[in-house]
Design an enzyme around this catalytic site. Sequence first.
Site, mmCIF file in Angstrom:
data_model
loop_
_atom_site.group_PDB
_atom_site.id
_atom_site.type_symbol
_atom_site.label_atom_id
_atom_site.label_comp_id
_atom_site.label_asym_id
_atom_site.label_seq_id
_atom_site.Cartn_x
_atom_site.Cartn_y
_atom_site.Cartn_z
ATOM 1 N N GLU A 179 0.832 -1.226 0.000
ATOM 2 C CA GLU A 179 0.000 0.000 0.000
ATOM 3 C C GLU A 179 0.852 1.256 0.000
ATOM 4 O OE1 GLU A 179 -2.894 -0.380 3.172
ATOM 5 O OE2 GLU A 179 -4.227 -1.480 1.851
ATOM 6 N N GLU A 377 -5.686 -8.237 -1.042
ATOM 7 C CA GLU A 377 -6.400 -7.965 0.208
ATOM 8 C C GLU A 377 -7.817 -7.538 -0.119
ATOM 9 O OE1 GLU A 377 -4.756 -5.312 3.175
ATOM 10 O OE2 GLU A 377 -2.726 -5.925 2.684
HETATM 11 C C1 BG6 Z 1 -4.422 -2.754 4.781
HETATM 12 C C2 BG6 Z 1 -3.116 -3.281 5.252
HETATM 13 O O1 BG6 Z 1 -4.401 -1.387 4.968
HETATM 14 O O2 BG6 Z 1 -5.585 -3.095 5.420
HETATM 15 C C3 BG6 Z 1 -3.186 -4.336 6.312
HETATM 16 O O3 BG6 Z 1 -2.273 -3.687 4.208
HETATM 17 C C4 BG6 Z 1 -4.349 -4.032 7.236
HETATM 18 O O4 BG6 Z 1 -1.957 -4.392 6.967
HETATM 19 C C5 BG6 Z 1 -5.625 -4.087 6.427
HETATM 20 O O5 BG6 Z 1 -4.427 -4.855 8.340
HETATM 21 C C6 BG6 Z 1 -6.892 -3.864 7.229
HETATM 22 O O6 BG6 Z 1 -6.769 -2.717 8.004
HETATM 23 P P1 BG6 Z 1 -6.983 -2.732 9.573
HETATM 24 O O7 BG6 Z 1 -6.572 -1.409 10.012
HETATM 25 O O8 BG6 Z 1 -8.429 -3.002 9.763
HETATM 26 O O9 BG6 Z 1 -6.129 -3.813 10.111
#
Ligand code: BG6
Length: 479
Positions: A179, A377
């Site tokens: 990211e 993701e």
């Molecule tokens: C992304 C990241 O921003 O979202 C992860 O690459 C992160 O590391 C994921 O965990 C979800 O965000 P959060 O803040 O809910 O853990």
Amino acid sequence: MTKGYKMPKGFLWGGAVAAHQLEGGWDVDGKGVSIADVMTAGRNGVPRKVTDGVKEGEVYPNHWGNDFYHCYPEDDKLFAEMGFKCFRTSIAWTRIFPNGDETTPNEAGLKFYDDLFDDLLSHGIQPVVTLSHFEIPYHLVKAYGGFSNRKMIDFFVRFATVVFDRYKDKVKYWMTFNEINNQTAWSDPHPLLQNSGLQLGADDNWEQAMYQAAHYELVASALAVQAGHAINPDFQIGCMVAMCPIYPLTAKPADVMMAERAMQKRYWFGDVHCLGEYPKWLPKYFERKGFDMDITAADLATLKAGTVDYVGFSYYMSFVTKGRDGDQEYDFKEPDDFVENPYVEKSDWGWQIDPTGLRYAMNWMQDRWHLPQFIVENGFGAYDKKEADGSVHDDYRISYFRDHILAMEEAVALDGVDLIGYTPWGCIDLVSASTGEMAKRYGFIYVDADDNGHGSFDRSKKDSFDWFQQVIASDGEDL
Ligand code: BG6
């Protein structure tokens, strides 16, 4: 049951995590302190603090994660049972180079990933690896100022080269910086620290610092791509962008122009990664802002020679913006210029739920970057309730995934997007990056641990486990 579209043969179904959010074992086997190790626990709406080193009496959830460092053989078995073809994780930079500026790697750290990758491969699961996922060695932050310093390029490339060489026969898919574009929210200190290792004061020019650090990262990424291809020409090395499409609030021309500028400011990183050059608007912007940037002709040649093989991206939500009356510059600033989308629902953490935005984004990227894509993701952070019999009925998560996977399949089957795979985030419960909570759960697999690291850390299956198993078994047809 909803009927989806079958994904092509060889499609990489799997799950995604990052080392610092699940491994724990923060100081074992020679591991050094990373920036994640000095971030305290926050809560929904309460930001995490960054302490000056590890302090007695503070709570640091990344120190234990979900204890994957010790539990991975059991977890890998569960991933295999779900039918995973791949598993995305990161290599903790501080296991390999504890301070980041050493010249000799830590053998115990390298061995850990050998063992993990061998175990995954023995289950037919191929590792997909991110090199830098919010895990810069803390020493590099303190002694060098993180990526505000050009020397970081060499440290990163050395780390990348060591792990490319070590795992050249075990890993095919890599990504450089997780990211990388999240740091455009530069009014908040954490993205800048997490992405680039920058700690700035009130008098510093944060925006200029962000562009400079990102430039050094992009050069480091381009050099790593070249080094990786020299080590193994079959490597597929991607970038990783946080894809949150930004819509105009209305058809008012000023809203549309502001949304265009918002997209440019969030996705120029991808332009450099994929096309090997800066978009035309950006040098104009630097000029107008009076930013004195260190971007050399040699850097520009490096960027051109080190473009990525695919676009890795996360997708959780979309955003909306609107123009400001009488403002001709459209200097979109994140997050101040975001407004609510009246047409979508939100999660308990205020993340806007928009499956169509995923299909829209995939089309937008295909048209702009002309590269294969990999959704590395996507997922739904929620409060889960474990019943007395151990079950977790997470129908809200199933419904989020069903809608997003269908949108993804439509982008492939109906719009012709070239997609390598899909790895839902936090396939096993882990520590949230933004809040440090365990309570913000994403997993198909429940981990019995609370925000303070109390619990048995036992693993159990949620309802979504069986559902995702059936999705994979049907190649995406049975949603
Ligand atoms: C992304 C990241 O921003 O979202 C992860 O690459 C992160 O590391 C994921 O965990 C979800 O965000 P959060 O803040 O809910 O853990």
